[in-house]
Write a protein that holds these residues in place. Structure first.
Motif, PDB file in Angstrom:
ATOM      1  N   ARG A 130       0.822  -1.210   0.000  1.00  0.00           N
ATOM      2  CA  ARG A 130       0.000   0.000   0.000  1.00  0.00           C
ATOM      3  C   ARG A 130       0.860   1.266   0.000  1.00  0.00           C
ATOM      4  NH1 ARG A 130      -3.975  -0.072   4.875  1.00  0.00           N
ATOM      5  NH2 ARG A 130      -4.369   1.997   4.041  1.00  0.00           N
ATOM      6  N   ARG A 131       1.915   1.261   0.817  1.00  0.00           N
ATOM      7  CA  ARG A 131       2.774   2.441   0.879  1.00  0.00           C
ATOM      8  C   ARG A 131       3.450   2.710  -0.468  1.00  0.00           C
ATOM      9  NH1 ARG A 131       4.199   0.461   6.061  1.00  0.00           N
ATOM     10  NH2 ARG A 131       6.167  -0.393   5.245  1.00  0.00           N
ATOM     11  N   ARG A 132       3.904   1.633  -1.112  1.00  0.00           N
ATOM     12  CA  ARG A 132       4.564   1.810  -2.420  1.00  0.00           C
ATOM     13  C   ARG A 132       3.569   2.326  -3.455  1.00  0.00           C
ATOM     14  NH1 ARG A 132       7.486   3.874  -5.431  1.00  0.00           N
ATOM     15  NH2 ARG A 132       8.771   2.846  -6.992  1.00  0.00           N
TER      16      ARG A 132
ATOM     17  N   TYR B  41      -1.167   6.564  -5.906  1.00  0.00           N
ATOM     18  CA  TYR B  41      -2.482   5.996  -5.602  1.00  0.00           C
ATOM     19  C   TYR B  41      -2.774   6.152  -4.109  1.00  0.00           C
ATOM     20  CZ  TYR B  41      -1.701   3.741 -10.113  1.00  0.00           C
ATOM     21  OH  TYR B  41      -1.441   3.493 -11.439  1.00  0.00           O
ATOM     22  N   ALA B  42      -3.966   6.619  -3.788  1.00  0.00           N
ATOM     23  CA  ALA B  42      -4.342   6.814  -2.388  1.00  0.00           C
ATOM     24  C   ALA B  42      -5.760   6.311  -2.164  1.00  0.00           C
ATOM     25  CB  ALA B  42      -4.244   8.287  -2.000  1.00  0.00           C
ATOM     26  N   GLU B  43      -5.907   5.397  -1.196  1.00  0.00           N
ATOM     27  CA  GLU B  43      -7.242   4.907  -0.866  1.00  0.00           C
ATOM     28  C   GLU B  43      -8.103   6.064  -0.378  1.00  0.00           C
ATOM     29  OE1 GLU B  43      -7.467   0.610   0.773  1.00  0.00           O
ATOM     30  OE2 GLU B  43      -5.583   1.432   1.540  1.00  0.00           O
ATOM     31  N   GLY B  44      -9.347   6.084  -0.824  1.00  0.00           N
ATOM     32  CA  GLY B  44     -10.245   7.171  -0.474  1.00  0.00           C
ATOM     33  C   GLY B  44     -10.202   8.313  -1.472  1.00  0.00           C
ATOM     34  N   ARG B  45      -9.212   8.292  -2.371  1.00  0.00           N
ATOM     35  CA  ARG B  45      -9.125   9.337  -3.392  1.00  0.00           C
ATOM     36  C   ARG B  45      -9.228   8.744  -4.792  1.00  0.00           C
ATOM     37  NH1 ARG B  45      -5.016  11.770  -6.260  1.00  0.00           N
ATOM     38  NH2 ARG B  45      -3.396  10.679  -5.085  1.00  0.00           N
ATOM     39  N   ASN B  46      -8.242   7.900  -5.162  1.00  0.00           N
ATOM     40  CA  ASN B  46      -8.273   7.321  -6.503  1.00  0.00           C
ATOM     41  C   ASN B  46      -7.995   5.819  -6.494  1.00  0.00           C
ATOM     42  OD1 ASN B  46      -5.574   7.370  -5.845  1.00  0.00           O
ATOM     43  ND2 ASN B  46      -4.887   8.241  -7.791  1.00  0.00           N
TER      44      ASN B  46
ATOM     45  N   ARG C 255       7.935  -4.273  -5.477  1.00  0.00           N
ATOM     46  CA  ARG C 255       7.968  -4.526  -6.916  1.00  0.00           C
ATOM     47  C   ARG C 255       6.583  -4.928  -7.442  1.00  0.00           C
ATOM     48  NH1 ARG C 255      10.560  -2.256 -10.024  1.00  0.00           N
ATOM     49  NH2 ARG C 255      10.423  -3.943 -11.537  1.00  0.00           N
ATOM     50  N   ILE C 256       5.815  -5.628  -6.622  1.00  0.00           N
ATOM     51  CA  ILE C 256       4.454  -5.991  -7.023  1.00  0.00           C
ATOM     52  C   ILE C 256       3.621  -4.738  -7.241  1.00  0.00           C
ATOM     53  CG2 ILE C 256       2.297  -6.987  -6.141  1.00  0.00           C
ATOM     54  CD1 ILE C 256       3.992  -9.244  -4.976  1.00  0.00           C
ATOM     55  N   ALA C 257       3.790  -3.742  -6.366  1.00  0.00           N
ATOM     56  CA  ALA C 257       3.083  -2.473  -6.541  1.00  0.00           C
ATOM     57  C   ALA C 257       3.464  -1.816  -7.867  1.00  0.00           C
ATOM     58  CB  ALA C 257       3.381  -1.534  -5.376  1.00  0.00           C
ATOM     59  N   VAL C 258       4.741  -1.887  -8.220  1.00  0.00           N
ATOM     60  CA  VAL C 258       5.197  -1.326  -9.495  1.00  0.00           C
ATOM     61  C   VAL C 258       4.536  -2.060 -10.659  1.00  0.00           C
ATOM     62  CG1 VAL C 258       7.200  -1.023 -11.011  1.00  0.00           C
ATOM     63  CG2 VAL C 258       7.385  -0.501  -8.570  1.00  0.00           C
ATOM     64  N   TYR C 259       4.443  -3.388 -10.561  1.00  0.00           N
ATOM     65  CA  TYR C 259       3.801  -4.172 -11.615  1.00  0.00           C
ATOM     66  C   TYR C 259       2.321  -3.823 -11.744  1.00  0.00           C
ATOM     67  CZ  TYR C 259       7.517  -7.344 -13.140  1.00  0.00           C
ATOM     68  OH  TYR C 259       8.637  -7.870 -13.722  1.00  0.00           O
ATOM     69  N   VAL C 260       1.638  -3.650 -10.609  1.00  0.00           N
ATOM     70  CA  VAL C 260       0.227  -3.267 -10.637  1.00  0.00           C
ATOM     71  C   VAL C 260       0.067  -1.911 -11.332  1.00  0.00           C
ATOM     72  CG1 VAL C 260      -1.734  -2.536  -9.204  1.00  0.00           C
ATOM     73  CG2 VAL C 260      -0.485  -4.630  -8.649  1.00  0.00           C
ATOM     74  N   ASP C 261       0.932  -0.976 -11.004  1.00  0.00           N
ATOM     75  CA  ASP C 261       0.899   0.341 -11.640  1.00  0.00           C
ATOM     76  C   ASP C 261       1.067   0.223 -13.151  1.00  0.00           C
ATOM     77  OD1 ASP C 261       1.085   3.257 -11.847  1.00  0.00           O
ATOM     78  OD2 ASP C 261       3.238   2.944 -12.133  1.00  0.00           O
ATOM     79  N   LYS C 262       2.014  -0.599 -13.592  1.00  0.00           N
ATOM     80  CA  LYS C 262       2.239  -0.783 -15.028  1.00  0.00           C
ATOM     81  C   LYS C 262       1.007  -1.377 -15.702  1.00  0.00           C
ATOM     82  CE  LYS C 262       7.286  -1.454 -14.791  1.00  0.00           C
ATOM     83  NZ  LYS C 262       7.692  -0.399 -15.749  1.00  0.00           N
ATOM     84  N   ILE C 263       0.378  -2.352 -15.046  1.00  0.00           N
ATOM     85  CA  ILE C 263      -0.802  -3.000 -15.622  1.00  0.00           C
ATOM     86  C   ILE C 263      -1.973  -2.030 -15.688  1.00  0.00           C
ATOM     87  CG2 ILE C 263      -2.545  -4.787 -15.178  1.00  0.00           C
ATOM     88  CD1 ILE C 263      -0.210  -6.542 -14.135  1.00  0.00           C
TER      89      ILE C 263
END
Length: 324
Positions: A49-51, A57-62, A270-278
């Motif tokens: 979540r922090r990454r 990306y912020a929960e409650g916003r986007n 790194r998983i957060a980075v992959y999610v962002d890319k997807i």
């Protein structure tokens, strides 16, 4: 010519009135799922979540994260299907069983996994470099580490000769982990007792059997089910004064004796980075599976004191983290 300033003033007023409305247009909200066998949000989940926050990306916003935990019970497929019905854009599957259930639930929705098994052997991807299909992620390849774990346990506690193994047989790649462990044990002249642990009843049966067999050490294969049951495992080991080697630092931070494995926090970043890319339209098939580059030895001296154990200075000097 005198009318021009009036027209210009009117145009400026129109822009002033309507531009703020455009600027205040609500951001697009992205929806992802997080599936795990463990109970409750883990440290890895918080790192993830922090990454994502660092990536904008912020929960409650986007951002909305639909968190689903099986809490150690056999209901991962049910939860994976629930995430599909929730119309999440990506499923993050923490652990091999979670990845398997996500795979069974959807053939099209992108899945980013974190698993300690071999994703190729498990059927998640075609290859490490070219995943193909709708899955990719991080592999900790723990079967390459089990021999080292056994060696470190023996070095830390030389009297260990009979080791009990707790393992979830449904964990993809588990049989290869077991073969690697057996090979190391034979070379070291050690005896292994293997116990399948998928349910609370199986854990309780294993504890009874281990007590009767007089094991001198405990080895736990790291994955979602044993992680979810780590407090029970740690309590049993403490009561039996049993030196234990666990796969990830989360077990040791909960009170276990020692662990050797990949730095999972780095993997979840790194998983957060992959999610962002997807979310930005990259296909999972175009993202190679990543392997760990950092491994850490973590030792809990409080746990050692509780069972009357003194860890040798040589082993302590090699520890990346010591809990005192």
């Amino acid at each position: 010519m005198k009318r021009m300033p009036i027209v210009s003033l009117f145009a400026t007023l129109v822009l002033f009135l309507f531009h703020p409305a455009e600027a205040q247009k609500p951001p697009t909200v992205r929806k992802i799922g997080f599936l795990t066998a463990s109970g409750g949000p883990s440290g890895a989940h918080e790192v993830f979540r922090r990454r994502l926050g660092e990536l904008g990306y912020a929960e409650g916003r986007n951002l909305v994260i639909e968190y689903r935990s099986a809490e150690g019970r056999p209901r991962l497929l049910e939860l994976a299907n629930e995430l599909v019905r929730e119309k999440v854009e990506v499923i993050v599957a923490s652990g091999g069983p979670a990845a398997r259930s996500a795979k069974d639930a959807t053939k099209t929705l992108p899945i980013v996994f974190a698993t300690s098994g071999d994703p190729v052997e498990s059927g998640f991807v075609d290859s490490i470099a070219r995943p193909g299909g709708n899955m990719t992620g991080m592999s900790w390849l723990s079967f390459e580490l089990v021999g080292k774990r056994l060696e470190l346990l023996k070095e830390a506690v030389p009297r260990v000769s009979r080791v009990a193994i707790l393992s979830n047989p449904q964990h993809p790649g588990e049989q290869r982990e077991l073969r690697e462990t057996q090979s190391t044990a034979r070379a070291m002249g050690m005896t292994l007792d293997y116990y399948q642990t998928r349910t609370r009843a199986e854990f309780d049966a294993a504890y009874d059997a281990i007590s009767k067999q007089n094991a001198s050490g405990l080895l736990v294969f790291p994955e979602g089910v044993t992680l979810a049951n780590r407090l029970g495992i740690i309590d049993f080991a403490a009561r039996r004064r049993l030196p234990s080697m666990l796969g990830w630092k989360e077990y040791v931070e909960a009170g276990g004796l020692m662990s050797y494995g990949p730095n999972r926090d780095e993997s979840f970043k790194r998983i957060a980075v992959y999610v962002d890319k997807i979310l930005k339209s990259t296909k999972p098939a175009d993202l190679p599976v990543e392997l760990p580059i950092r491994f850490e030895l973590v030792i809990n001296l409080k746990a050692a004191k509780q069972i009357g154990l003194t860890i040798s200075p040589n082993v302590l000097a090699r520890a990346d983290k010591v809990i005192r």
